[in-house]
Design an enzyme around this catalytic site. Structure first.
Site, PDB file in Angstrom:
ATOM      1  N   LEU A   1       0.820  -1.214   0.000  1.00 30.63           N
ATOM      2  CA  LEU A   1       0.000   0.000   0.000  1.00 30.63           C
ATOM      3  C   LEU A   1       0.853   1.262   0.000  1.00 30.63           C
ATOM      4  O   LEU A   1       0.564   2.223  -0.721  1.00 30.63           O
ATOM      5  CB  LEU A   1      -0.915  -0.003   1.235  1.00 30.63           C
ATOM      6  CG  LEU A   1      -2.088  -0.978   1.179  1.00 30.63           C
ATOM      7  CD1 LEU A   1      -2.715  -1.156   2.561  1.00 30.63           C
ATOM      8  CD2 LEU A   1      -3.140  -0.475   0.184  1.00 30.63           C
TER       9      LEU A   1
ATOM     10  N   TYR B   1      -0.796  -7.812  16.817  1.00 31.11           N
ATOM     11  CA  TYR B   1      -1.161  -6.923  15.701  1.00 31.11           C
ATOM     12  C   TYR B   1      -2.444  -6.159  16.022  1.00 31.11           C
ATOM     13  O   TYR B   1      -2.516  -4.933  15.874  1.00 31.11           O
ATOM     14  CB  TYR B   1      -1.330  -7.761  14.429  1.00 31.11           C
ATOM     15  CG  TYR B   1      -1.674  -6.962  13.198  1.00 31.11           C
ATOM     16  CD1 TYR B   1      -0.708  -6.186  12.564  1.00 31.11           C
ATOM     17  CD2 TYR B   1      -2.966  -6.978  12.660  1.00 31.11           C
ATOM     18  CE1 TYR B   1      -1.021  -5.441  11.424  1.00 31.11           C
ATOM     19  CE2 TYR B   1      -3.284  -6.241  11.525  1.00 31.11           C
ATOM     20  CZ  TYR B   1      -2.308  -5.483  10.912  1.00 31.11           C
ATOM     21  OH  TYR B   1      -2.612  -4.737   9.785  1.00 31.11           O
TER      22      TYR B   1
ATOM     23  N   THR C   1      -1.449  -7.679  -0.476  1.00 33.01           N
ATOM     24  CA  THR C   1      -0.040  -7.251  -0.453  1.00 33.01           C
ATOM     25  C   THR C   1       0.777  -8.401   0.144  1.00 33.01           C
ATOM     26  O   THR C   1       0.223  -9.443   0.509  1.00 33.01           O
ATOM     27  CB  THR C   1       0.102  -6.032   0.467  1.00 33.01           C
ATOM     28  OG1 THR C   1      -0.352  -6.442   1.767  1.00 33.01           O
ATOM     29  CG2 THR C   1      -0.736  -4.856  -0.010  1.00 33.01           C
TER      30      THR C   1
HETATM   31  N1  LIG Z   1      -2.745  -5.761   3.433  1.00 29.83           N
HETATM   32  C1  LIG Z   1      -3.790  -5.722   4.224  1.00 29.83           C
HETATM   33  O1  LIG Z   1      -4.740  -6.500   4.090  1.00 29.83           O
HETATM   34  C2  LIG Z   1      -3.851  -4.684   5.328  1.00 29.83           C
HETATM   35  C3  LIG Z   1      -5.061  -4.567   6.035  1.00 29.83           C
HETATM   36  C4  LIG Z   1      -5.159  -3.624   7.044  1.00 29.83           C
HETATM   37  C5  LIG Z   1      -4.094  -2.824   7.328  1.00 29.83           C
HETATM   38  N2  LIG Z   1      -2.914  -2.962   6.653  1.00 29.83           N
HETATM   39  C6  LIG Z   1      -1.809  -2.079   7.017  1.00 29.83           C
HETATM   40  O2  LIG Z   1      -1.325  -1.446   5.858  1.00 29.83           O
HETATM   41  C7  LIG Z   1       0.039  -1.079   6.062  1.00 29.83           C
HETATM   42  C8  LIG Z   1       0.855  -1.516   4.851  1.00 29.83           C
HETATM   43  O3  LIG Z   1       0.884  -2.916   4.793  1.00 29.83           O
HETATM   44  P1  LIG Z   1       0.890  -3.721   3.410  1.00 29.83           P
HETATM   45  O4  LIG Z   1      -0.303  -4.562   3.412  1.00 29.83           O
HETATM   46  O5  LIG Z   1       1.154  -2.814   2.291  1.00 29.83           O
HETATM   47  O6  LIG Z   1       2.121  -4.717   3.671  1.00 29.83           O
HETATM   48  P2  LIG Z   1       3.599  -4.776   3.099  1.00 29.83           P
HETATM   49  O7  LIG Z   1       3.617  -4.864   1.630  1.00 29.83           O
HETATM   50  O8  LIG Z   1       4.258  -5.855   3.899  1.00 29.83           O
HETATM   51  O9  LIG Z   1       4.210  -3.359   3.500  1.00 29.83           O
HETATM   52  C9  LIG Z   1       4.686  -3.054   4.769  1.00 29.83           C
HETATM   53  C10 LIG Z   1       5.633  -1.880   4.607  1.00 29.83           C
HETATM   54  O10 LIG Z   1       6.068  -1.449   5.899  1.00 29.83           O
HETATM   55  C11 LIG Z   1       7.476  -1.281   5.863  1.00 29.83           C
HETATM   56  N3  LIG Z   1       8.009  -1.473   7.210  1.00 29.83           N
HETATM   57  C12 LIG Z   1       7.790  -2.493   8.062  1.00 29.83           C
HETATM   58  N4  LIG Z   1       8.468  -2.314   9.202  1.00 29.83           N
HETATM   59  C13 LIG Z   1       9.115  -1.124   9.055  1.00 29.83           C
HETATM   60  C14 LIG Z   1       9.982  -0.393   9.901  1.00 29.83           C
HETATM   61  N5  LIG Z   1      10.315  -0.820  11.129  1.00 29.83           N
HETATM   62  N6  LIG Z   1      10.475   0.786   9.453  1.00 29.83           N
HETATM   63  C15 LIG Z   1      10.159   1.252   8.206  1.00 29.83           C
HETATM   64  N7  LIG Z   1       9.336   0.593   7.368  1.00 29.83           N
HETATM   65  C16 LIG Z   1       8.832  -0.592   7.801  1.00 29.83           C
HETATM   66  C17 LIG Z   1       7.967  -2.323   4.870  1.00 29.83           C
HETATM   67  O11 LIG Z   1       9.196  -1.939   4.302  1.00 29.83           O
HETATM   68  P3  LIG Z   1      10.639  -2.466   4.688  1.00 29.83           P
HETATM   69  O12 LIG Z   1      10.521  -3.921   4.999  1.00 29.83           O
HETATM   70  O13 LIG Z   1      11.451  -2.160   3.469  1.00 29.83           O
HETATM   71  O14 LIG Z   1      11.036  -1.636   5.861  1.00 29.83           O
HETATM   72  C18 LIG Z   1       6.875  -2.237   3.813  1.00 29.83           C
HETATM   73  O15 LIG Z   1       7.168  -1.183   2.924  1.00 29.83           O
HETATM   74  C19 LIG Z   1       0.473  -1.732   7.375  1.00 29.83           C
HETATM   75  O16 LIG Z   1       0.446  -0.781   8.419  1.00 29.83           O
HETATM   76  C20 LIG Z   1      -0.598  -2.772   7.593  1.00 29.83           C
HETATM   77  O17 LIG Z   1      -0.767  -3.095   8.960  1.00 29.83           O
HETATM   78  C21 LIG Z   1      -2.779  -3.870   5.657  1.00 29.83           C
END
Ligand SMILES: NC(=O)c1ccc[n+]([C@@H]2O[C@H](COP(=O)([O-])OP(=O)(O)OC[C@H]3O[C@@H](n4cnc5c(N)ncnc54)[C@H](OP(=O)(O)O)[C@@H]3O)[C@@H](O)[C@H]2O)c1
Length: 260
Positions: free
Chosen positions: A21, A156, A191
């Site tokens: 995202l 989480y 994702t």
């Molecule tokens: N996908 C879903 O269904 C969903 C649903 C509800 C909420 N969300 C939320 O949406 C957000 C994005 O998640 P996503 O689904 O896009 O997953 P994702 O593709 O795994 O992305 C997570 C991102 O967070 C970064 N990250 C993780 N730990 C970090 C740290 N300590 N410092 C800096 N960057 C960090 C990762 O980059 P690096 O590893 O390069 O640091 C990556 O860019 C999250 O907050 C997640 O909880 C997702």
């Protein structure tokens, strides 16, 4: 272009920009004319993103930073403010899912350090400047697990519930200031994190709560700077806390059945 917030020329920081995202938000904000600084830990992915961002918005950049190291993160935000004169929009998207290989208190602390304290530190760092200018927005990316906790995801769910509560309480205190705080609930998105949870044993969520990165990003760009605190990608999940309050036993049986 945003209906409620001028994105063209805005200085926007997006954490979690290396994938999923956050990467989509960063690209779409750059295409809307914002100067974007994308933040994450994986340098190679950020280098690819930077190239893409610069094609749409040439002053855009990326910076490597672990947001759970709150001092490093707030120092970085200060540097960005000095370089660009301000931060207009901060999207705290960086997040980790439930650790599968960790147990005990350290697991809860490490999830809180990224999902909660990283976003809190970022919000508190940019807020004074925004309040002074009477303009700005912070979007904290939460999850439906925060308002309707999921079995198997205690760390989480707790981190996202804390993030939602923090944002809402703070938003009430600055109403009318010209600064907008939002909580984004993306629904389920395929994702690395979303698909990883399903591969790890979570049941595929129903269609009604499935969204694409593109849909969630479009919604964010439309709603940022608007009056609503919550930016909800799905209506169904918004109703879950209502069912939880009115018929708790039935609700918990339903959630257990849906997750097993
Ligand atoms: N996908 C879903 O269904 C969903 C649903 C509800 C909420 N969300 C939320 O949406 C957000 C994005 O998640 P996503 O689904 O896009 O997953 P994702 O593709 O795994 O992305 C997570 C991102 O967070 C970064 N990250 C993780 N730990 C970090 C740290 N300590 N410092 C800096 N960057 C960090 C990762 O980059 P690096 O590893 O390069 O640091 C990556 O860019 C999250 O907050 C997640 O909880 C997702």
């Amino acid at each position: 272009m945003s209906r409620s917030f001028e994105l063209n020329g805005a200085i926007a920081v997006v954490t979690g920009a290396s994938s999923g995202l956050g990467r989509r938000f960063a690209g779409d904000l750059a295409r809307a004319g914002a100067v974007v600084v994308g933040v994450a830990r994986r340098r190679e992915l950020l280098e690819e993103l930077e190239e893409q961002l610069r094609k749409a918005s040439s002053p855009s950049a990326t910076r490597v930073c672990d947001v759970s190291h709150t001092e490093a993160f707030t120092t970085l935000l200060g540097e960005i403010e000095r370089e660009h004169g301000r931060v207009d929009l901060l999207v705290n998207d960086a997040g980790v899912g439930e650790p599968r290989d960790e147990e005990g208190l350290s697991k809860y602390r490490s999830v809180m350090d990224t999902n909660y304290f990283g976003a809190v530190a970022g919000t508190l760092a940019v807020l004074p400047g925004m309040l002074e200018r009477r303009r700005g927005a912070v979007v904290n990316v939460s999850s439906d697990s925060g308002r309707a906790p999921s079995p198997g995801e205690p760390a989480y769910s707790a981190s996202k519930a804390a993030l939602s509560a923090f944002t809402e309480a703070l938003a009430m205190g600055i109403e009318g200031s010209g600064v907008h705080l939002h909580v984004l609930y993306p629904g389920w998105v395929p994702t690395a994190m979303g698909s990883g949870a399903v591969e790890g044993g979570m049941r595929m969520p129903p269609k009604a709560v499935r969204r694409t990165e593109e849909q969630v990003s479009r919604l964010l760009l439309e709603r940022v700077g608007g009056r609503r605190l919550d930016i909800d990608a799905t209506v169904v999940a918004r109703l879950a806390p209502v069912a939880r309050a009115l018929v708790p036993g039935l609700y918990r049986r339903g959630v257990r059945a849906a997750s097993s």
